[in-house]
Design an enzyme around this catalytic site. Structure first.
Site, PDB file in Angstrom:
ATOM      1  N   SER A  67     -67.122 -35.720  -8.118  1.00 44.05           N
ATOM      2  CA  SER A  67     -68.198 -34.990  -7.455  1.00 44.05           C
ATOM      3  C   SER A  67     -69.348 -34.767  -8.426  1.00 44.05           C
ATOM      4  CB  SER A  67     -67.683 -33.648  -6.974  1.00 44.05           C
ATOM      5  OG  SER A  67     -67.225 -32.902  -8.092  1.00 44.05           O
ATOM      6  N   LYS A  68     -70.412 -34.188  -7.908  1.00 42.95           N
ATOM      7  CA  LYS A  68     -71.569 -33.848  -8.745  1.00 42.95           C
ATOM      8  C   LYS A  68     -71.118 -32.949  -9.894  1.00 42.95           C
ATOM      9  CE  LYS A  68     -75.231 -35.635  -6.569  1.00 42.95           C
ATOM     10  NZ  LYS A  68     -75.406 -35.278  -5.151  1.00 42.95           N
ATOM     11  N   ARG A  69     -70.322 -31.984  -9.519  1.00 43.66           N
ATOM     12  CA  ARG A  69     -69.775 -31.018 -10.475  1.00 43.66           C
ATOM     13  C   ARG A  69     -69.033 -31.742 -11.600  1.00 43.66           C
ATOM     14  NH1 ARG A  69     -66.953 -27.500 -12.898  1.00 43.66           N
ATOM     15  NH2 ARG A  69     -68.687 -27.305 -14.305  1.00 43.66           N
TER      16      ARG A  69
ATOM     17  N   ALA B 183     -71.210 -33.755 -13.951  1.00 48.51           N
ATOM     18  CA  ALA B 183     -71.851 -32.902 -14.940  1.00 48.51           C
ATOM     19  C   ALA B 183     -70.872 -32.542 -16.049  1.00 48.51           C
ATOM     20  CB  ALA B 183     -72.376 -31.638 -14.278  1.00 48.51           C
TER      21      ALA B 183
END
Length: 492
Positions: free
Chosen positions: A255-257, A260
């Site tokens: 995911s984006k999370r 990151a």
RNA sequence: GCCCCCAUCGUCUAGCGGCCCAGGACGGAGCCCUCUCAAGGCUCAAACAGGGGUUCGAGUCCCCUUGGGGGCACCA
């Protein structure tokens, strides 16, 4: 096997990540293996989500990986254009063809009505929320008249309402779906551009794609796609749905999370970041190849070796968790496989970026010393920057050998200085014997003596092999650095 | 909620009914090598999700459960 034409068809709506890279890799391998072509097609039919620069990043990433397409928007090819927004008439033609054949129909419902209908269905807790079919029943002539009158509309696929669709996936076998669960999907949007469902099927046919490799997120609409292809009467490609990548823990998808987090940890799931992080294409490719491809043994492979061994039969359908430690391993392994000249050329920019002037002659001597120590290319700085500096800045504490005090360490440094000063040059062969002899007579350990020399000469506790390093640094600089270390120790 | 997919060591995987008291790789532990750090060599720990079938025989075939993932847009 007949030459396969494969395609990777990303939409320019975000960054090029690991999953896309793997699909591209397998596409490329299949094409090369069979003597076919690998095509890049840009699916940019959603103008709302278009991200400037995304297409460039896709092409740059593929190029860096060495998976350059045979046909693409920039390379051209006999079946272009390869950007879907440049093919809108083609889709309109085929959408109308489907309407004529009775497999599709114009729908005049407004987004508002659709939304209301959806909410109603949700409130009623229907089995499957889908288009209520209002326009499906409109008389074709009447519908055609309204279209000609310029009424705003979309074209929907007229999905059979009874029976089942049997779609065949090469990795999963027959996938049987009841037709009532499949919606009358929109094929052509009111802006005249196609949805994925129409565009991909049309292009794959027009571009003579023989094998479709795509993500498993397409599995739910797979039966729809098969129905569209069959409605046209076209031959189906071999369908291969690759699984998604899971986050390192294996719990949940990337995911984006998670992306990151990877960057925080010094990694990235974006191919375009890999180069800056010191990864080499060989390492990245080998790493992603092993996720979803069951290679029996000998899993260290170059691209050419992958081509040789590739088979769509050994692809696996289950989701794979991303493991960055494995990336490091394969990167290091492939770095070690590089020739001295090649590796030198690849690490040189990192020294330059650090403001160090590097002579090729010296670099060629340094490279073999650090090769098996590099996990990523940028590690070269930590291991070898001192070769290219005039002075080093040792930590005084580190100049003191274990078990000795500053005074004793200074004495050792002075003796080492004398020994080295007496040599005509600091070649490995000249330095080692007298220093070993000194270790013997002094009763100290090699660790203690060489440790002091190492920190004095390189400025660090960890370095490439000492004697080889001294030889490259040169007598003048080594003595200068030793002298400085002695002074530092005496001042303590 | 409904639909679809997946299921072997912590992770990636081999296994396509007997060759498996399950093999390789990463990671982990230990030993060797050794001037540091690596690399390399050797050794060890570590898995067939659970339950029913089918079969002389199941990790391998079927069903259910559980778990995980994906999807339910005029996005791809």
């Amino acid at each position: 096997m007949k030459p396969a034409r494969t395609r990777m068809a990303p939409s320019p709506t975000g960054r090029f990540h690991l999953g896309s890279a793997r699909t591209a890799l397998f596409d490329y391998l299949l094409a090369r293996k069979t003597g076919g072509q690998f095509i890049l097609r840009i699916e940019d039919t959603d103008q709302k989500r278009f991200v400037p620069g995304a297409e460039e990043e896709i092409i740059r990433s593929l190029d860096w990986l060495g998976l350059t397409p045979d046909e693409s928007p920039v390379h051209g090819g006999p079946y272009g254009p390869y950007r879907q927004t440049e093919r809108r008439e083609i889709y309109q033609y085929y959408a109308n063809l489907l309407v004529e054949k009775g497999h599709a129909y114009p729908c005049f419902c407004s987004p508002e009505r659709l939304e209301k209908s959806r909410q109603e269905q949700q409130a009623r807790k229907v089995e499957r929320v889908k288009y209520d079919g209002l326009c499906r029943g409109i008389d074709p002539d009447e519908a055609a008249r309204r279209v000609r009158a310029g009424e705003k509309h979309v074209i929907r696929f007229k999905m059979p309402q009874d029976g089942v669709t049997i779609a065949h996936d090469h990795l999963r076998g027959d996938i049987v779906t009841e037709n009532k669960y499949i919606d009358d999907y929109v094929l052509l949007k009111s802006d005249g551009l196609p949805t994925y469902h129409l565009a991909a099927m049309v292009d794959d046919h027009e571009m003579k794609i023989t094998h479709v490799l795509r993500g498993s997120e397409w599995l739910p609409t797979f039966p729809l796609h098969v129905n569209i292809v069959r409605a046209f009467g076209w031959e189906e490609p071999v369908w291969i749905h690759l699984s998604v990548f899971l986050k390192p823990s294996g719990k949940g998808k990337m995911s984006k999370r998670e992306a990151a987090q990877a960057i925080k940890d010094g990694y990235s799931i974006f191919v375009d970041d890999m180069k800056d992080l010191g990864y080499i294409p060989e390492g990245v490719l080998n790493w992603i190849a092993l996720m979803g491809w069951g290679v029996p043994e000998d899993d260290v492979m170059t691209l050419d070796q992958m081509i040789e061994r590739f088979s769509i039969d050994s692809l696996t359908p289950s989701p794979a968790a991303v493991n960055f430690q494995k990336l490091d391993h394969f990167n290091g392994t492939h770095i070690r496989l590089l020739t001295t000249e090649d590796l030198s050329a690849r690490i040189k920019p990192y020294f330059a970026a650090a403001g160090l002037e590097v002579r090729d002659e010296t670099l060629l001597k340094v490279t073999p010393l650090i090769r098996e120590r590099l996990v990523t290319l940028d590690d070269c700085l930590a291991f070898a920057a001192f070769f290219f500096k005039e002075d080093v800045e040792p930590n005084p504490e580190e100049l003191i050998a274990k078990g000795l005090d500053a005074k004793q360490s200074a004495e050792v440094a002075r003796r080492v200085y004398q020994i080295l000063e007496a040599q005509p040059d600091l070649s490995h062969e000249r330095c080692e014997p007298p220093l070993r002899a000194y270790v013997e007579e002094s009763g100290l350990s090699a660790n203690q003596v060489f440790g002091i020399l190492r920190v004095a000469a390189t400025g660090q506790k960890v370095s490439p092999p000492l004697f080889e390093s001294l030889e490259i640094i040169g007598k003048e600089k080594v003595l200068k650095r030793l002298q400085r270390a002695i002074e530092m120790l005496e001042r303590m």
